[in-house]
Design an enzyme around this catalytic site. Structure first.
Site, PDB file in Angstrom:
ATOM      1  NE  ARG A  14      -1.120   2.460   2.911  1.00  0.00           N
ATOM      2  CZ  ARG A  14      -0.545   3.558   3.386  1.00  0.00           C
ATOM      3  NH1 ARG A  14      -0.436   4.651   2.649  1.00  0.00           N
ATOM      4  NH2 ARG A  14      -0.018   3.567   4.604  1.00  0.00           N
ATOM      5  CG  ASP A  15       3.116   4.405   2.961  1.00  0.00           C
ATOM      6  OD1 ASP A  15       2.944   5.297   2.112  1.00  0.00           O
ATOM      7  OD2 ASP A  15       3.437   4.666   4.143  1.00  0.00           O
ATOM      8  CG  HIS A 206       3.722   4.807   9.177  1.00  0.00           C
ATOM      9  ND1 HIS A 206       3.133   3.784   8.455  1.00  0.00           N
ATOM     10  CD2 HIS A 206       4.050   5.750   8.255  1.00  0.00           C
ATOM     11  CE1 HIS A 206       3.098   4.097   7.167  1.00  0.00           C
ATOM     12  NE2 HIS A 206       3.650   5.289   7.018  1.00  0.00           N
ATOM     13  CG  HIS A 208       7.563   7.569   5.222  1.00  0.00           C
ATOM     14  ND1 HIS A 208       7.292   7.153   3.950  1.00  0.00           N
ATOM     15  CD2 HIS A 208       6.403   7.431   5.907  1.00  0.00           C
ATOM     16  CE1 HIS A 208       6.017   6.785   3.858  1.00  0.00           C
ATOM     17  NE2 HIS A 208       5.450   6.943   5.045  1.00  0.00           N
ATOM     18  CB  CYS A 239       2.385  10.148   1.209  1.00  0.00           C
ATOM     19  SG  CYS A 239       0.689  10.757   1.173  1.00  0.00           S
ATOM     20  CG  ASN A 248       6.773   3.230   4.255  1.00  0.00           C
ATOM     21  OD1 ASN A 248       6.419   3.317   3.100  1.00  0.00           O
ATOM     22  ND2 ASN A 248       6.009   3.605   5.256  1.00  0.00           N
TER      23      ASN A 248
HETATM   24  P1  HMG Z   1     -13.316  14.060  -2.590  1.00  0.00           P
HETATM   25  O1  HMG Z   1     -12.975  14.384  -4.008  1.00  0.00           O
HETATM   26  O2  HMG Z   1     -13.417  15.192  -1.640  1.00  0.00           O
HETATM   27  O3  HMG Z   1     -14.642  13.201  -2.388  1.00  0.00           O
HETATM   28  O4  HMG Z   1     -12.246  13.005  -2.076  1.00  0.00           O
HETATM   29  P2  HMG Z   1     -15.909  12.884  -3.224  1.00  0.00           P
HETATM   30  O5  HMG Z   1     -16.846  12.231  -2.282  1.00  0.00           O
HETATM   31  O6  HMG Z   1     -16.357  14.141  -3.943  1.00  0.00           O
HETATM   32  O7  HMG Z   1     -15.429  11.815  -4.300  1.00  0.00           O
HETATM   33  C1  HMG Z   1     -14.766  12.114  -5.499  1.00  0.00           C
HETATM   34  C2  HMG Z   1     -14.951  10.941  -6.444  1.00  0.00           C
HETATM   35  O8  HMG Z   1     -14.319   9.773  -5.898  1.00  0.00           O
HETATM   36  C3  HMG Z   1     -16.406  10.569  -6.654  1.00  0.00           C
HETATM   37  O9  HMG Z   1     -16.483   9.996  -7.943  1.00  0.00           O
HETATM   38  C4  HMG Z   1     -16.637   9.482  -5.638  1.00  0.00           C
HETATM   39  O10 HMG Z   1     -17.667   8.592  -5.993  1.00  0.00           O
HETATM   40  C5  HMG Z   1     -15.307   8.763  -5.652  1.00  0.00           C
HETATM   41  P3  HMG Z   1     -17.220  10.812  -9.135  1.00  0.00           P
HETATM   42  O11 HMG Z   1     -18.598  11.100  -8.626  1.00  0.00           O
HETATM   43  O12 HMG Z   1     -16.414  12.070  -9.342  1.00  0.00           O
HETATM   44  O13 HMG Z   1     -17.159   9.871 -10.295  1.00  0.00           O
HETATM   45  N1  HMG Z   1     -14.991   8.146  -4.348  1.00  0.00           N
HETATM   46  C6  HMG Z   1     -14.577   6.890  -4.199  1.00  0.00           C
HETATM   47  N2  HMG Z   1     -14.377   5.899  -5.084  1.00  0.00           N
HETATM   48  C7  HMG Z   1     -13.937   4.727  -4.603  1.00  0.00           C
HETATM   49  N3  HMG Z   1     -13.671   4.508  -3.287  1.00  0.00           N
HETATM   50  C8  HMG Z   1     -13.855   5.477  -2.382  1.00  0.00           C
HETATM   51  C9  HMG Z   1     -14.338   6.722  -2.840  1.00  0.00           C
HETATM   52  N4  HMG Z   1     -14.610   7.875  -2.210  1.00  0.00           N
HETATM   53  C10 HMG Z   1     -15.023   8.741  -3.148  1.00  0.00           C
HETATM   54  N5  HMG Z   1     -13.588   5.257  -1.098  1.00  0.00           N
HETATM   55  C11 HMG Z   1     -11.479  11.269  -0.610  1.00  0.00           C
HETATM   56  C12 HMG Z   1     -12.214  12.579  -0.724  1.00  0.00           C
HETATM   57  C13 HMG Z   1     -11.237  11.015   0.867  1.00  0.00           C
HETATM   58  C14 HMG Z   1     -12.338  10.180  -1.220  1.00  0.00           C
HETATM   59  C15 HMG Z   1     -10.143  11.392  -1.393  1.00  0.00           C
HETATM   60  O14 HMG Z   1      -9.475  12.544  -0.963  1.00  0.00           O
HETATM   61  C16 HMG Z   1      -9.225  10.222  -1.211  1.00  0.00           C
HETATM   62  O15 HMG Z   1      -9.524   9.112  -1.633  1.00  0.00           O
HETATM   63  N6  HMG Z   1      -8.039  10.448  -0.568  1.00  0.00           N
HETATM   64  C17 HMG Z   1      -7.081   9.399  -0.299  1.00  0.00           C
HETATM   65  C18 HMG Z   1      -5.694   9.916  -0.515  1.00  0.00           C
HETATM   66  C19 HMG Z   1      -4.700   8.832  -0.186  1.00  0.00           C
HETATM   67  O16 HMG Z   1      -4.961   7.647  -0.357  1.00  0.00           O
HETATM   68  N7  HMG Z   1      -3.499   9.257   0.292  1.00  0.00           N
HETATM   69  C20 HMG Z   1      -2.445   8.341   0.601  1.00  0.00           C
HETATM   70  C21 HMG Z   1      -2.710   7.514   1.823  1.00  0.00           C
HETATM   71  S1  HMG Z   1      -2.376   8.391   3.352  1.00  0.00           S
HETATM   72  C22 HMG Z   1      -0.701   8.131   3.637  1.00  0.00           C
HETATM   73  O17 HMG Z   1       0.011   7.685   2.759  1.00  0.00           O
HETATM   74  C23 HMG Z   1      -0.140   8.384   4.997  1.00  0.00           C
HETATM   75  C24 HMG Z   1       0.151   7.095   5.787  1.00  0.00           C
HETATM   76  O18 HMG Z   1       1.064   6.262   5.093  1.00  0.00           O
HETATM   77  C25 HMG Z   1       0.753   7.458   7.151  1.00  0.00           C
HETATM   78  C26 HMG Z   1       1.893   8.466   7.017  1.00  0.00           C
HETATM   79  O19 HMG Z   1       2.945   8.118   6.478  1.00  0.00           O
HETATM   80  O20 HMG Z   1       1.657   9.608   7.462  1.00  0.00           O
HETATM   81  C27 HMG Z   1      -1.136   6.301   6.048  1.00  0.00           C
HETATM   82 MG    MG Z   2       3.236   6.460   5.164  1.00  0.00          MG
END
Ligand code: HMG
Ligand code: MG
Length: 300
Positions: A14-15, A206, A208, A239, A248
């Site tokens: 994933r990450d 966690h 990096h 990310c 990581n």
């Molecule tokens: P948004 O654009 O504000 O939300 O995104 P929305 O509700 O308007 O949705 C936009 C579109 O996405 C729509 O489709 C939804 O249906 C669809 P459209 O109508 O335009 O065709 N949608 C989805 N589709 C599938 N699965 C879903 C989903 N939700 C909406 N779950 C949202 C808000 C939260 C969805 C978006 O910002 C998002 O998905 N963000 C995730 C970003 C991400 O994955 N970042 C990386 C992970 S975090 C990380 O790496 C940190 C970590 O490792 C720890 C660290 O190191 O700090 C964990």
């Molecule tokens: Mg991370």
């Protein structure tokens, strides 16, 4: 006292893969996860049920879950940002998920398009439904050691959001160094603040490894009784919404260090290096050669 046994949460699929420019095929992701299972990782974060518009690399989460074998003894988990993601996870037979909040407002907006308060309200719904369905829920807390947009983050702020996440019913809060800037002195300051509010059993770390301090950070955390650390095979990672975030902490290096210290992980380093070498051959840039050694020596 340092724990005698550490749980490693493998976040490479994933990450690691969420940040690769080249898309890795679903079949290769499945093979990667199966190799990680064969190395006896106790927890594998397989994918993310996030918006495919935001993170196209994770669009095949359902396909990956459908293809992997899930032997007993390993837990398989995935990120879930909202109720739509929870529905997708449940349809894939996922039994453990992770929600992900931020310590800083700007990163929260950039990563999930919500303020911290809005995200916690969303996660209250997600946790309520997931816990009622019998799932385990983990909580990440990003930018706990520094934010790519806001800079320094006060430990008291980290502790405050960690408590709010814990109150949602997550079994563990993974305090996360999103961009890899933490150093051991800061680990102590953050843990002093967080452990004043939550027990060590509910905290994971966690890291990096942007600055090469990730292993040193683990060493600094062990005396606090922290017994769960995230890492990714071959040091994959980053990310897409955190500019400058490097890979990581490498699972390979973590196991090497812990085993040298007599701390058990239950993971086979030889088998893990097969997984690292495999995924290293599927991305468009080389992983450091030390992570390919075991598999390379087998070929020759
Ligand atoms: P948004 O654009 O504000 O939300 O995104 P929305 O509700 O308007 O949705 C936009 C579109 O996405 C729509 O489709 C939804 O249906 C669809 P459209 O109508 O335009 O065709 N949608 C989805 N589709 C599938 N699965 C879903 C989903 N939700 C909406 N779950 C949202 C808000 C939260 C969805 C978006 O910002 C998002 O998905 N963000 C995730 C970003 C991400 O994955 N970042 C990386 C992970 S975090 C990380 O790496 C940190 C970590 O490792 C720890 C660290 O190191 O700090 C964990
Ligand atoms: Mg991370």
């Amino acid at each position: 006292m340092a724990p005698k046994r550490i749980t490693i949460v493998e976040v490479g699929p994933r990450d690691g893969l969420q940040n690769e420019r080249a898309l890795v095929s679903t079949a290769d992701k499945i093979a990667f996860v199966n190799l990680l299972s064969a190395a006896h990782l106790p927890v594998i974060e397989v994918s993310a049920f996030v918006s495919p518009k935001w993170v196209p690399q994770m669009a095949d989460a359902a396909g990956v879950f459908a293809g992997i074998t899930r032997p007993a003894g390993t837990r398989y988990t995935a990120l879930v940002p909202n109720l739509a993601g929870l529905d997708r996870a449940l349809a894939s037979g996922v039994t453990e998920i992770a929600v992900f909040a931020s310590s800083t407002e700007t990163f929260s907006r950039k990563n999930i398009n919500q303020s911290i308060d809005e995200s916690l309200a969303t996660y209250r719904q997600v946790c309520g439904r997931a816990l009622a369905a019998g799932l385990r829920v983990r909580g990440y807390l990003s930018t706990a050691f520094g934010c790519p947009f806001e800079g320094d983050v006060a430990p008291a702020r980290v502790a405050d959001v960690a408590v709010r996440l814990a109150e949602l019913g997550v079994f563990e809060v993974a305090i996360s160094d999103t961009i890899g800037v933490a150093h051991p002195g800061q680990v102590s300051r953050v843990l002093d603040a967080v452990l004043a509010q939550l027990p060590a059993e509910r905290i994971a770390l966690h890291f990096h490894d942007t600055r090469g301090t990730a292993l040193a950070n683990v060493l600094a955390a062990l005396p606090y009784g922290i017994a769960t650390f995230d890492a990714s095979a071959g040091g994959l990672g980053g990310c897409p919404y955190a500019p400058g975030a490097a890979g990581n902490l490498a699972t390979d290096d973590l196991i090497y260090m812990l085993s040298g210290m007599g701390i058990e992980t239950g993971v086979s380093l030889t088998k893990l290096s097969e997984a690292s070498a495999f995924i290293g051959s599927k991305i468009d840039h080389p992983l450091p050669s030390k992570y390919a050694q075991a598999a390379a020596s087998k070929k020759s």
